[in-house]
Design an enzyme around this catalytic site. Structure first.
Site, PDB file in Angstrom:
ATOM      1  N   ASP A  24    -103.663 -12.381 -33.404  1.00 16.46           N
ATOM      2  CA  ASP A  24    -104.660 -11.404 -33.002  1.00 16.46           C
ATOM      3  C   ASP A  24    -104.017 -10.481 -31.965  1.00 16.46           C
ATOM      4  O   ASP A  24    -103.020 -10.844 -31.329  1.00 16.46           O
ATOM      5  CB  ASP A  24    -105.871 -12.119 -32.410  1.00 16.46           C
ATOM      6  CG  ASP A  24    -106.919 -11.161 -31.884  1.00 16.46           C
ATOM      7  OD1 ASP A  24    -107.293 -10.236 -32.618  1.00 16.46           O
ATOM      8  OD2 ASP A  24    -107.340 -11.334 -30.730  1.00 16.46           O
ATOM      9  N   ASP A  26    -105.857  -8.129 -29.304  1.00 15.00           N
ATOM     10  CA  ASP A  26    -106.495  -8.097 -27.986  1.00 15.00           C
ATOM     11  C   ASP A  26    -106.563  -9.487 -27.367  1.00 15.00           C
ATOM     12  O   ASP A  26    -107.165 -10.400 -27.925  1.00 15.00           O
ATOM     13  CB  ASP A  26    -107.910  -7.527 -28.098  1.00 15.00           C
ATOM     14  CG  ASP A  26    -107.921  -6.108 -28.660  1.00 15.00           C
ATOM     15  OD1 ASP A  26    -107.171  -5.266 -28.151  1.00 15.00           O
ATOM     16  OD2 ASP A  26    -108.681  -5.852 -29.617  1.00 15.00           O
ATOM     17  N   GLY A  68    -113.418 -10.588 -30.539  1.00 17.24           N
ATOM     18  CA  GLY A  68    -112.905 -10.838 -31.874  1.00 17.24           C
ATOM     19  C   GLY A  68    -113.698 -10.209 -32.992  1.00 17.24           C
ATOM     20  O   GLY A  68    -113.270 -10.239 -34.152  1.00 17.24           O
ATOM     21  N   ARG A  71    -116.988  -3.680 -33.575  1.00 18.09           N
ATOM     22  CA  ARG A  71    -117.894  -3.114 -32.565  1.00 18.09           C
ATOM     23  C   ARG A  71    -119.361  -3.316 -32.933  1.00 18.09           C
ATOM     24  O   ARG A  71    -120.161  -3.753 -32.113  1.00 18.09           O
ATOM     25  CB  ARG A  71    -117.607  -1.622 -32.386  1.00 18.09           C
ATOM     26  CG  ARG A  71    -116.295  -1.317 -31.716  1.00 18.09           C
ATOM     27  CD  ARG A  71    -116.198   0.152 -31.345  1.00 18.09           C
ATOM     28  NE  ARG A  71    -116.489   1.031 -32.469  1.00 18.09           N
ATOM     29  CZ  ARG A  71    -115.598   1.352 -33.402  1.00 18.09           C
ATOM     30  NH1 ARG A  71    -114.375   0.851 -33.350  1.00 18.09           N
ATOM     31  NH2 ARG A  71    -115.921   2.171 -34.378  1.00 18.09           N
ATOM     32  N   SER A 137    -109.975  -4.334 -34.411  1.00 14.54           N
ATOM     33  CA  SER A 137    -109.924  -3.019 -33.760  1.00 14.54           C
ATOM     34  C   SER A 137    -109.164  -1.995 -34.599  1.00 14.54           C
ATOM     35  O   SER A 137    -108.085  -2.294 -35.135  1.00 14.54           O
ATOM     36  CB  SER A 137    -109.260  -3.150 -32.393  1.00 14.54           C
ATOM     37  OG  SER A 137    -109.031  -1.874 -31.820  1.00 14.54           O
ATOM     38  N   ASP A 195    -107.433 -15.814 -29.331  1.00 17.49           N
ATOM     39  CA  ASP A 195    -108.091 -16.145 -28.062  1.00 17.49           C
ATOM     40  C   ASP A 195    -109.601 -16.142 -28.198  1.00 17.49           C
ATOM     41  O   ASP A 195    -110.300 -16.609 -27.305  1.00 17.49           O
ATOM     42  CB  ASP A 195    -107.679 -15.166 -26.965  1.00 17.49           C
ATOM     43  CG  ASP A 195    -108.254 -13.775 -27.193  1.00 17.49           C
ATOM     44  OD1 ASP A 195    -108.180 -13.276 -28.342  1.00 17.49           O
ATOM     45  OD2 ASP A 195    -108.776 -13.181 -26.234  1.00 17.49           O
TER      46      ASP A 195
END
Length: 247
Positions: A24, A26, A68, A71, A137, A195
């Site tokens: 991942d 971010d 994760g 939006r 994202s 995360d």
């Protein structure tokens, strides 16, 4: 460093037998999760305050409901968790406000790669392990470029690609499975590094050979939650994988 040979290079013990790694973006590769969380707080508080609701918690509520996810999914999940029933237009407005705030910070160049992650990525590349970045994202590629690590990855599946392919969001494993497809490695022989709770759950659902949780919050509660949602092991920094000793 306890390692296994792969050709002439060395592989960290925890990743023995792994033929590809999907990470991942971010909070795993870049420290952009903190920027996302701050943007969400401003956007959510603007919606909550006029309604007399308590402010958004950028740590606990971000991890549980937003991290994760896309939006729109994140905005809807959080507001529904608060017992609110926003319209689709209201959800879109909150998400758009967050997007504007995040983009401003991204353009300011305030996002870096975690040094420990970069060390692991370089070690895996030296070992000949294919690497992919996967993120909900649309800015994942730009984040990686700004952080100077885009060239370490063999494949990237971002939010734009997910939308183009019609891939559902996490905890569905479709994003990660598309990444392993591009690397040419079955999920059962690949590792996912995440995360977010939704991300580790996606790794478990996808049948990945190893799911590594990254606990940037460094608390017993977040570690426990990552394990509960599907992580096989949890580290606070990915450099830990390079220093694990033999049993």
């Amino acid at each position: 460093m306890s390692v296994e040979r792969s050709g002439t290079a060395r592989v960290p013990r925890a990743l023995r037998g792994t033929r590809a790694v999907v990470l991942d973006t971010d909070g795993v590769i870049t420290d952009s999760a903190r920027v996302h969380a701050a943007a969400w707080k401003t956007a959510f508080d603007g919606f909550l305050s006029p309604r007399g609701e308590r402010p958004f918690d950028p740590r606990d509520e971000y991890l549980r409901h937003v991290d994760g996810k896309s939006r729109l999914d994140g905005a809807a999940a959080f507001l529904e968790a608060r017992g609110l029933r926003p319209s689709e237009d209201e959800v879109r407005a909150v998400a758009a406000h967050k997007e504007l705030l995040f983009t401003e910070q991204l353009r300011a160049g305030s996002v870096d790669a975690y040094p420990g992650t970069v060390r692991l990525l370089r070690a895996l590349r030296s070992a000949g392990i294919p690497l992919a970045a996967a993120s909900a994202s649309c800015y994942a590629g730009e984040l990686l470029e700004h952080a100077g690590v885009r060239g370490l990855f063999d494949a990237l599946v971002d939010g734009g690609e997910a939308a183009r392919l019609g891939l559902p969001g996490k905890p569905d494993p479709a994003l990660f499975l598309e990444a392993t497809r591009r690397l040419g490695v079955p999920a059962g022989h690949a590792a996912v590094v995440e995360d977010a709770l939704a991300g580790v759950e996606a790794g478990r659902r996808g049948g990945f050979g190893l799911v590594v949780g990254v606990d940037r919050a460094r608390t017993p509660a977040t570690r426990t939650a990552l394990l509960k949602h599907g992580a096989d092991l949890v580290v606070e920094d990915l450099a830990e994988l390079l220093t694990q000793k033999e049993d």
